[in-house]
Design an enzyme around this catalytic site. Structure first.
Site, short mmCIF file in Angstrom:
data_model
loop_
_atom_site.label_atom_id
_atom_site.label_comp_id
_atom_site.label_asym_id
_atom_site.label_seq_id
_atom_site.Cartn_x
_atom_site.Cartn_y
_atom_site.Cartn_z
N LEU A 1 -1.35 4.01 -19.49
CA LEU A 1 -1.79 4.88 -18.34
C LEU A 1 -2.69 3.97 -17.75
CD1 LEU A 1 -1.93 8.33 -19.76
CD2 LEU A 1 -0.02 7.58 -18.43
N HIS A 2 -2.54 2.79 -17.23
CA HIS A 2 -3.54 1.81 -16.86
C HIS A 2 -4.40 2.57 -15.72
CE1 HIS A 2 -1.01 -1.62 -18.29
NE2 HIS A 2 0.05 -1.10 -17.80
N ASP A 3 -3.61 3.04 -14.66
CA ASP A 3 -4.48 3.62 -13.53
C ASP A 3 -5.46 4.92 -13.80
OD1 ASP A 3 -3.48 1.38 -12.09
OD2 ASP A 3 -1.88 2.63 -11.23
N TYR B 1 7.71 -0.09 -21.86
CA TYR B 1 6.44 -0.14 -22.87
C TYR B 1 7.03 -0.08 -24.26
CZ TYR B 1 3.14 -0.82 -19.28
OH TYR B 1 2.56 -1.25 -18.13
#
Length: 319
Positions: A241-243, A230
């Site tokens: 922290l997509h999820d 990233y």
């Protein structure tokens, strides 16, 4: 207790943070965790899920392994470049060994049993490819009445990450994603890349997490490969922290602002495969012309208080 939640996951660094977010939240009744292929192999994602739950002191949460491949076509690629060969930056073995065995019978059977036993509707949070959820809805349509909503991390409105147009979770099994988002009538919230990238956290945020507790330090220790990836895509030292963004909405409805749009998933072969087509035209113009997007509508997360969301996640992980 608060939100009744089941997480379907392919850990994955951001999945590990998302599982911990739910596991450590006192107002969440985490009924179960199911695993799916995705960032790494099913064997690795399952092992990682068990270990993260053990880290959080949640060996009470049942875990079952699900699909090891997409519904129809092979998965184009895994995400080892982002998450490391074991899914957790090569540091999965540093997490505690799980004390609990897998629930026999597989993910779909566990999902059905948990939903049927629930005394109120349950939120499903799929944060990997949607294969398990598509199989559940296809084989057991009667459980839909027990699903409050599906809050999923996936897709992109204006961008992709695996390709120019496709986000990884959707791209990994577009046919499953289309089954869930287009062909079914269960309420869905889509948390796309466009918003999750805006919610990226800094190394200072990670340092606060690590300084708080052994659990926080263990989570931060999973990020080196993820951080290196990233750093290239963000242009600064941070991670996405997509999820965990999706699980935050599953836990606290309304923490993300959503808008209802028709959505289609591209399943043909070519440069657009796996794209989520979000029809943002004015309602009176939708459904017109050749190639119109299907009339079904999902809630698409479009905005949030970014600083507030970061504090929400950090606060839950350090509670």
């Amino acid at each position: 207790m608060g939100t009744k939640l089941i997480i379907d996951t392919d850990p994955g660094v951001d999945d590990a943070f998302a599982i911990a977010l739910a596991a450590l939240s006192e107002d969440v009744d985490l009924l179960g965790v199911t695993t799916v292929f995705g960032n790494v192999s099913l064997e690795a994602t399952t092992r990682n899920a068990l270990r993260v739950l053990q880290l959080c002191g949640r060996a009470d949460v049942p875990v079952a392994a699900g699909a090891e491949r997409p519904l129809i076509h092979p998965q184009p690629a895994r995400a080892v470049r982002v998450h490391g060969a074991d899914g957790l930056s090569g540091r999965a073995s540093a997490l505690p060994e799980p004390e609990r065995d897998l629930v026999p019978g597989g993910a779909v059977r566990l999902l059905v049993s948990l939903l049927e036993a629930a005394d109120e509707p349950v939120t499903l949070a799929p944060i990997g490819p949607l294969t398990n959820i598509a199989l559940l809805l296809a084989a057991h349509p009667d459980v839909k009445a027990k699903i409050a909503r599906i809050v999923l991390m996936g897709g992109g409105v204006d961008r992709g990450n695996s390709t120019a147009s496709a986000e990884f979770n959707i791209w990994s099994d577009p046919e499953a994603a289309r089954r869930v988002l287009v062909e079914e009538d269960v309420p869905c919230v889509v948390v796309p890349l466009d918003l999750t990238y805006r919610c990226a956290v800094s190394t200072e945020w990670l340092a606060k997490l690590a300084a708080h507790s052994p659990i926080g330090a263990a989570l931060e220790a999973l990020t080196p490969d993820y951080l290196a990836s990233y750093r290239r895509s963000l242009g600064w030292d941070g991670i996405v922290l997509h999820d965990a963004v999706a699980v935050a909405e599953a836990i606290s409805p309304g923490i993300l602002r959503t808008e209802a749009y028709p959505v289609e998933v591209e399943t043909s072969f070519g440069p657009g495969r796996g794209a989520t087509l979000v029809d943002r035209r004015r309602p009176g113009m939708r459904g017109e012309g050749e190639g119109a997007v299907a009339p079904s509508a999902v809630q698409v997360a479009v905005d949030t208080d970014v600083d507030g969301l970061g504090e929400f996640v950090l606060g839950r992980l350090t509670r």
